[in-house]
Enzyme design. Sequence first.
Site, PDB file in Angstrom:
ATOM      1  N   ARG A  49       0.824  -1.213   0.000  1.00  0.00           N
ATOM      2  CA  ARG A  49       0.000   0.000   0.000  1.00  0.00           C
ATOM      3  C   ARG A  49       0.857   1.262   0.000  1.00  0.00           C
ATOM      4  O   ARG A  49       0.397   2.357  -0.328  1.00  0.00           O
ATOM      5  CB  ARG A  49      -0.988  -0.021   1.176  1.00  0.00           C
ATOM      6  CG  ARG A  49      -1.967   1.110   1.173  1.00  0.00           C
ATOM      7  CD  ARG A  49      -3.353   0.774   1.744  1.00  0.00           C
ATOM      8  NE  ARG A  49      -3.309  -0.033   2.951  1.00  0.00           N
ATOM      9  CZ  ARG A  49      -2.944   0.416   4.163  1.00  0.00           C
ATOM     10  NH1 ARG A  49      -2.568   1.656   4.317  1.00  0.00           N
ATOM     11  NH2 ARG A  49      -2.950  -0.391   5.198  1.00  0.00           N
ATOM     12  N   TYR A 100     -14.262  16.245 -16.751  1.00  0.00           N
ATOM     13  CA  TYR A 100     -14.476  14.826 -16.538  1.00  0.00           C
ATOM     14  C   TYR A 100     -15.539  14.670 -15.445  1.00  0.00           C
ATOM     15  O   TYR A 100     -15.405  15.208 -14.341  1.00  0.00           O
ATOM     16  CB  TYR A 100     -13.181  14.127 -16.136  1.00  0.00           C
ATOM     17  CG  TYR A 100     -13.458  12.683 -15.836  1.00  0.00           C
ATOM     18  CD1 TYR A 100     -13.857  11.822 -16.856  1.00  0.00           C
ATOM     19  CD2 TYR A 100     -13.397  12.186 -14.544  1.00  0.00           C
ATOM     20  CE1 TYR A 100     -14.177  10.504 -16.578  1.00  0.00           C
ATOM     21  CE2 TYR A 100     -13.704  10.869 -14.263  1.00  0.00           C
ATOM     22  CZ  TYR A 100     -14.097  10.039 -15.288  1.00  0.00           C
ATOM     23  OH  TYR A 100     -14.426   8.740 -15.027  1.00  0.00           O
ATOM     24  N   ASP A 171      -5.596  18.761 -15.307  1.00  0.00           N
ATOM     25  CA  ASP A 171      -5.845  17.396 -15.771  1.00  0.00           C
ATOM     26  C   ASP A 171      -5.472  17.380 -17.254  1.00  0.00           C
ATOM     27  O   ASP A 171      -6.143  17.979 -18.091  1.00  0.00           O
ATOM     28  CB  ASP A 171      -7.317  17.045 -15.542  1.00  0.00           C
ATOM     29  CG  ASP A 171      -7.644  15.603 -15.934  1.00  0.00           C
ATOM     30  OD1 ASP A 171      -6.918  15.035 -16.770  1.00  0.00           O
ATOM     31  OD2 ASP A 171      -8.643  15.064 -15.416  1.00  0.00           O
ATOM     32  N   LYS A 196      -6.110   5.884 -19.857  1.00  0.00           N
ATOM     33  CA  LYS A 196      -6.455   6.303 -21.212  1.00  0.00           C
ATOM     34  C   LYS A 196      -5.253   6.131 -22.145  1.00  0.00           C
ATOM     35  O   LYS A 196      -4.777   5.024 -22.326  1.00  0.00           O
ATOM     36  CB  LYS A 196      -6.989   7.745 -21.171  1.00  0.00           C
ATOM     37  CG  LYS A 196      -8.009   7.989 -20.054  1.00  0.00           C
ATOM     38  CD  LYS A 196      -9.293   7.199 -20.225  1.00  0.00           C
ATOM     39  CE  LYS A 196     -10.214   7.244 -19.017  1.00  0.00           C
ATOM     40  NZ  LYS A 196     -10.611   8.578 -18.574  1.00  0.00           N
TER      41      LYS A 196
HETATM   42  C1  PLP Z   1     -11.053   9.041 -17.345  1.00  0.00           C
HETATM   43  C2  PLP Z   1     -10.675  10.376 -16.862  1.00  0.00           C
HETATM   44  C3  PLP Z   1     -10.419  10.589 -15.509  1.00  0.00           C
HETATM   45  C4  PLP Z   1     -10.601   9.509 -14.449  1.00  0.00           C
HETATM   46  O1  PLP Z   1      -9.671   8.502 -14.611  1.00  0.00           O
HETATM   47  P1  PLP Z   1      -9.924   6.960 -14.135  1.00  0.00           P
HETATM   48  O2  PLP Z   1      -8.612   6.339 -14.403  1.00  0.00           O
HETATM   49  O3  PLP Z   1     -11.070   6.457 -14.970  1.00  0.00           O
HETATM   50  O4  PLP Z   1     -10.289   6.991 -12.698  1.00  0.00           O
HETATM   51  C5  PLP Z   1     -10.026  11.856 -15.103  1.00  0.00           C
HETATM   52  N1  PLP Z   1      -9.901  12.858 -16.007  1.00  0.00           N
HETATM   53  C6  PLP Z   1     -10.153  12.693 -17.312  1.00  0.00           C
HETATM   54  C7  PLP Z   1      -9.982  13.839 -18.246  1.00  0.00           C
HETATM   55  C8  PLP Z   1     -10.546  11.443 -17.792  1.00  0.00           C
HETATM   56  O5  PLP Z   1     -10.803  11.296 -19.097  1.00  0.00           O
END
Ligand code: PLP
Length: 390
Positions: A49, A100, A171, A196
């Site tokens: 962890r 998001y 982000d 992604k």
């Molecule tokens: C998918 C996404 C997230 C969240 O990510 P996860 O790995 O699904 O928890 C955050 N920001 C953006 C822009 C995303 O496309």
Amino acid sequence: MPLPTDDAWHRDTLLVHAGRPAPLPGAPLNAPLEPASTFHAGGAVEYARDGTAGGAALESAMGALEDGIAVAFASGMAAASAILDLVPPGGVVVAPRTAYAGVSARLAELHARGHVEVRYVDVADTAAVGRAVEGAALLWLESPSNPMLHIADLPACTEAAHAAGAVVVCDSTFATPLLQQPLLMGVDVVLHSATKFIGGHSDALLGIVVTRDEGRADDLRLRRTILGAAPGSLESYLVLRGLRTLALRLRRSQDNALSIARRLQQVAADWGIRRVRYPGLVDDPGYERCQRLMNGPGGVLAVEFDDPELAQSMAERTSLWVHATSLGGVESLLERRRRWPAESPDVPEGLVRMSVGIEDPDDLWADLVEAVDRARGAGSTDPVPTQIVH
Ligand SMILES: *Cc1c(COP(=O)(O)O)cnc(C)c1O
């Protein structure tokens, strides 16, 4: 561990070589998979962890790419939640009106519980951001934004936020470290959902935060341990393996996205398309900023149909494009975002987000043409999702 010559290497080279074990005789080229929850006492890591060797290898590579200190989390949302946890009680967060949806949901929840105060702005409107950051603790940016493909003026927004004493988060999931370098533009914290493009194969959830502030990196690691948000060893392995080919995948995906976006514009009148949103199109509102601040528009676009039913029906009738949420994988995915009941009402009902993969663009186009043909004669069959939002 930092590589001796990594300062001199271009990003495409770092992608391939950063984060490998030291090149000693007999050492493996790749950080090994390490399925263990606990370790013999007395070493650097005692419990998984706190993070694993595979996670550290990925962090080393991502840190080299963003030129900062990377901390890996179990998902993008785990990473986002850890960052938001650092806002002091009652602190003001300035956040995008559309972003998001998971992050928006978390912010709304923190606001409803009285933990933070949220002010929503259109982050493409720099003057509005400048007004909103007065007295704020945190400015949350997402650029390009999901799913509207808004591009924020990162240096200008960051300057305004810093003048007001706020910390700036970006982000940068849609951009990856290859298309945008927020830390170089003054941003304090960068977030990637590595689920992604970075992972790139729709087979692992993982999130990465990068900062240049050691104290903040320590705070984030502590949140990770306390919240139980460390990534698994297999996920770290898969994401680092995906990272090795990011440059090739992203280039192909981006070429395909531009090709699809242009073809959609050509059939817009016939298909009832109100607008194609893609910062690589010269008439897109984000085009100028994309040219100035980014190395490319990326592999995601959004197409707005006049008729939401046609949009939904088309998304359900493709054979090659996969009707599924998420983005950034080698396979092309599409979905009408408002099928999720909790998606922002500022996202048009007829908007279909398209994550363009690395297939042959002619096959992708032919599949869309057929799906629209089929959709014109039919309605929607899929049930409305019941989960909150993805
Ligand atoms: C998918 C996404 C997230 C969240 O990510 P996860 O790995 O699904 O928890 C955050 N920001 C953006 C822009 C995303 O496309």
